[in-house]
Write a protein that holds these residues in place. Structure first.
Motif, PDB file in Angstrom:
ATOM      1  N   MET A  98      -2.896   0.125  -3.843  1.00  0.00           N
ATOM      2  CA  MET A  98      -1.807  -0.902  -3.536  1.00  0.00           C
ATOM      3  C   MET A  98      -0.872  -0.818  -4.914  1.00  0.00           C
ATOM      4  N   HIS A  99       0.487  -0.901  -4.474  1.00  0.00           N
ATOM      5  CA  HIS A  99       1.786  -0.601  -5.525  1.00  0.00           C
ATOM      6  C   HIS A  99       1.839  -2.296  -5.856  1.00  0.00           C
ATOM      7  N   LYS A 100       1.524  -2.602  -6.927  1.00  0.00           N
ATOM      8  CA  LYS A 100       1.723  -3.915  -7.314  1.00  0.00           C
ATOM      9  C   LYS A 100       3.060  -4.526  -7.824  1.00  0.00           C
TER      10      LYS A 100
ATOM     11  N   VAL B  44       7.589  -3.285  -7.887  1.00  0.00           N
ATOM     12  CA  VAL B  44       8.713  -2.493  -7.173  1.00  0.00           C
ATOM     13  C   VAL B  44       9.183  -1.555  -8.253  1.00  0.00           C
ATOM     14  N   ASP B  45       9.474  -0.315  -7.584  1.00  0.00           N
ATOM     15  CA  ASP B  45      10.002   0.747  -8.546  1.00  0.00           C
ATOM     16  C   ASP B  45      11.532   0.895  -8.261  1.00  0.00           C
ATOM     17  N   PHE B  46      12.436   0.959  -9.283  1.00  0.00           N
ATOM     18  CA  PHE B  46      13.719   1.036  -9.301  1.00  0.00           C
ATOM     19  C   PHE B  46      14.102   2.446  -9.894  1.00  0.00           C
TER      20      PHE B  46
ATOM     21  N   LYS C 181       1.101  -1.105   0.002  1.00  0.00           N
ATOM     22  CA  LYS C 181      -0.052   0.219  -0.046  1.00  0.00           C
ATOM     23  C   LYS C 181       0.806   1.362   0.147  1.00  0.00           C
ATOM     24  N   ARG C 182       0.570   2.360  -0.853  1.00  0.00           N
ATOM     25  CA  ARG C 182       1.056   3.412  -0.859  1.00  0.00           C
ATOM     26  C   ARG C 182       0.438   4.586  -1.371  1.00  0.00           C
ATOM     27  N   ARG C 183       0.559   6.022  -0.945  1.00  0.00           N
ATOM     28  CA  ARG C 183       0.131   6.897  -1.484  1.00  0.00           C
ATOM     29  C   ARG C 183       0.448   7.365  -2.851  1.00  0.00           C
TER      30      ARG C 183
ATOM     31  N   PRO D 128      12.304   9.108 -14.251  1.00  0.00           N
ATOM     32  CA  PRO D 128      12.806   7.849 -14.795  1.00  0.00           C
ATOM     33  C   PRO D 128      12.805   6.790 -13.784  1.00  0.00           C
ATOM     34  N   HIS D 129      12.168   5.715 -13.892  1.00  0.00           N
ATOM     35  CA  HIS D 129      12.395   4.564 -12.990  1.00  0.00           C
ATOM     36  C   HIS D 129      11.641   3.480 -13.620  1.00  0.00           C
ATOM     37  N   LEU D 130      11.840   2.052 -13.286  1.00  0.00           N
ATOM     38  CA  LEU D 130      11.401   0.848 -13.867  1.00  0.00           C
ATOM     39  C   LEU D 130      10.482   0.371 -12.772  1.00  0.00           C
ATOM     40  N   HIS D 131       9.186   0.246 -13.224  1.00  0.00           N
ATOM     41  CA  HIS D 131       8.168  -0.544 -12.571  1.00  0.00           C
ATOM     42  C   HIS D 131       8.228  -1.946 -12.781  1.00  0.00           C
ATOM     43  N   PHE D 132       8.637  -2.813 -12.047  1.00  0.00           N
ATOM     44  CA  PHE D 132       8.857  -4.016 -12.271  1.00  0.00           C
ATOM     45  C   PHE D 132       7.911  -4.909 -11.431  1.00  0.00           C
TER      46      PHE D 132
HETATM   47 ZN   LIG Z   1       5.662   1.284  -9.764  1.00  0.00          ZN
END
Ligand SMILES: [Zn+2]
Length: 457
Positions: A318-320, A322-324, A307-309, A399-403
Motif C-alpha cells: 500500500m502506498h500511503k 502521494v509522490d511528487f 496499492k502499487r509495486r 528526488p521526490h516528495l512523499h506526502f
Molecule cells: Zn511515496
C-alpha cells in the motif's frame, strides 16, 4: 518529448550525432560573427567591461576618460557641480560570497573610506541581505594623489526603495528614497492545447503568474487529471515598472478564471480592512482551504495513493501517500497552519517532517534533501511557509516528495479529501469585496477591448 528523442537517437545514431555537431558549429559561427560585429563597434567593448563590474581593479589614473553616456549611469546620480574632475559611474554587481567591503575595495576605494561608507549604510541596511545579482551604483572621484574617492553610492534594497549615500566633505549623508513605480494591469486569455504552461506562455503570461494560478486553485482543480485541451483561462495581473524604466517586475495577480472539466472556477484578490490580503471566489468564499493539496510548485505526481509495486523491494504494498517528482532543492510548503511535531531523520523516510494542523489532520513530508532553516519540533508554521527542500534521502529512487495526509491518525488520499472553505466574507467586508469585484470586472472589460500588447521580454 524526451521519449521520442530517445527513440530517434537509438534508430539513427550517426545522423543525430552529425546533426548535433552541425548545429553546434553553426551556433558557434553565429556567436563568433556577433562577437566580431560587436568588437568592431569600438566603444561597445568598453561599455561591456563597465557593465560586468566588480571584477577588475580600477586604474589609478587621474583624469581617466570615460564615454559621456553610459547605459548604466543612473540619471538620479548627477555628478556634483563643484567637482572639478568628472566622477566615474560604475555598476558593481554582487557575486556569491561578496561582501560590501570587498566590492568597494576592489573598485579602488581606500579601506578606511569604504568602512565609513558601510557604517553609514548599515544603519538602514543589513549587509547579510545582500543578494547575488544585486547592483551597487557607485560614483568614483579620481583624487589628486592618484587614488579614488567615493562620491556616491546607491543600493536598491527593495523594488521601490533605494538607499543613497552622498559624500559631504569628509563624511557621508544617507538618503532613503522611495522610487516612483508605474503599475500596469495586464490581461491574458487563452485556450489550453498541450498544457496550461505552454498556453500561458503563448499569451505572454509570466511564470510567476501561472504558478500563482496553480497554487491558488490547487485545492479546487486537479491539474493533472481535470485539465483538458480546450479548457480556457483568463488572468489579470499587475506589472510594476520603475518610473525611470530601470527595472520591471510582476506584481500581484488580481483575478483568475479557469474553465475546467465543464465548470468555472474564478477568484479575486481582496484586501480586507485590517490589511490582510486573500483570494476569494465571486461569492466571497476564501480560496484558502485548511490544507494545500500540492505542497510543492511545478511538481508532477509520480505515484498516487493506493496499492502499487514497490520500485526497490519488488512486492505489492500500500502506498500511503502521494509522490511528487520535482528537482532536488525545490521548496516544500507547509500544507496548512500548524505545529511541527517531527523534524529530522526517520529511517527509510530519510529527512522527514510532520505537522499537526488541528485535531483532525496531520501532514507528513519524506525524503527531503534537508529541512528549511529553523524548522524544528514545536515550531508553529503558516500555510505556504517553506519547511524543507525536495531530495532523495532514505529509501528513494530519485528526488521526490512523499506526502501523506493523516485524518484522525490514519493515512488518507490527499487528493480526495474535501474540506469546506475556511472563511466566507460577510457584512461590511462582503460589501467592500463586491465593490472590488465590480472594479476588477470593469477593468477586465476595458482591457479585453484594447489590442493585445506584445510582451517586451
Ligand atoms: Zn511515496
Amino acid at each position: 518529448m524526451l521519449g521520442s528523442l530517445h527513440a530517434a537517437w537509438r534508430r539513427r545514431p550517426s545522423a543525430m550525432v552529425v546533426g548535433a555537431i552541425v548545429a553546434l558549429s553553426l551556433a558557434g559561427a553565429v556567436a563568433a560573427a556577433v562577437l566580431t560585429w560587436r568588437g568592431s563597434e569600438g566603444p561597445v567593448g568598453d561599455i561591456t567591461a563597465l557593465r560586468s563590474g566588480g571584477g577588475e581593479r580600477w586604474p589609478a589614473v587621474p583624469g581617466f576618460e570615460v564615454p559621456t553616456r553610459l547605459p548604466d549611469l543612473d540619471p538620479a546620480l548627477a555628478p556634483p557641480r563643484e567637482a572639478r574632475l568628472r566622477p566615474i559611474a560604475r555598476r558593481l554587481e554582487v557575486s556569491r560570497g561578496d561582501t560590501l567591503m570587498e566590492m568597494l575595495v576592489r573598485a579602488g576605494i581606500p579601506r578606511a573610506e569604504a568602512h565609513e561608507a558601510i557604517r553609514r549604510l548599515t544603519r538602514r541596511f543589513d549587509p547579510r541581505d545582500l543578494k547575488p545579482g544585486q547592483a551597487l551604483l557607485v560614483e568614483l572621484l579620481p583624487a589628486a594623489d592618484g587614488a579614488v574617492r567615493l562620491a556616491s553610492l546607491a543600493l536598491d534594497v527593495e523594488f521601490a526603495r533605494r538607499l543613497r549615500l552622498q559624500r559631504t566633505g569628509e563624511g557621508f549623508a544617507l538618503e532613503d528614497v522611495a522610487l516612483p513605480v508605474v503599475r500596469r494591469p495586464r490581461l491574458a486569455t487563452g485556450v489550453v492545447e498541450d498544457s496550461l504552461y505552454l498556453a500561458g506562455k503563448g499569451r505572454g503570461v509570466p511564470d510567476q503568474v501561472l504558478m500563482e494560478l496553480v497554487r491558488l486553485l490547487s485545492w479546487d482543480v486537479d491539474f493533472q487529471r481535470d485539465l483538458q485541451p480546450g479548457d480556457r483561462f483568463e488572468l489579470l495581473w499587475e506589472e510594476l515598472e520603475r518610473a525611470d524604466g530601470s527595472d520591471r517586475r510582476v506584481g500581484d495577480v488580481l483575478y483568475g478564471r479557469l474553465e475546467v472539466a465543464g465548470r468555472t472556477v474564478a477568484f479575486y484578490r481582496f484586501e480586507r480592512q485590517d490589511g490582510r490580503v486573500g483570494y476569494y471566489g465571486p461569492d466571497g468564499r476564501s480560496l484558502r482551504k485548511a490544507l494545500l493539496r500540492t505542497p510543492v510548485d511545478g511538481a508532477r505526481i509520480s505515484s498516487r495513493f493506493g496499492k502499487r509495486r514497490h520500485p526497490i523491494l519488488g512486492y505489492t504494498r500500500m502506498h500511503k501517500g502521494v509522490d511528487f517528482a520535482a528537482p532536488r532543492g525545490t521548496p516544500i510548503y507547509a500544507a496548512g497552519d500548524g505545529v511541527v511535531t517531527y523534524a529530522g531523520r526517520k529511517g527509510s523516510f530519510g529527512v522527514y517532517a510532520r505537522i499537526r494542523h488541528n485535531g483532525r489532520y496531520v501532514t507528513a513530508y519524506a525524503h527531503m534533501d534537508r529541512l528549511a532553516k529553523g524548522i524544528r519540533r514545536g515550531l508553529r508554521v503558516r500555510q505556504g511557509q517553506v519547511i524543507g527542500y525536495v531530495g532523495s534521502t532514505g529509501r528513494s529512487t530519485g528526488p521526490h516528495l512523499h506526502f501523506e495526509v493523516l485524518e484522525n491518525g490514519r493515512q488518507v488520499n490527499p487528493l480526495k479529501i474535501r474540506q469546506p472553505a475556511s472563511e466566507r466574507l460577510a457584512g461590511r467586508e462582503l460589501e467592500r469585496f463586491r465593490r472590488t469585484v465590480a472594479a476588477i470586472d470593469a477593468l477586465r472589460t476595458r482591457l479585453a477591448r484594447e489590442p493585445v500588447i506584445a510582451s517586451r521580454e
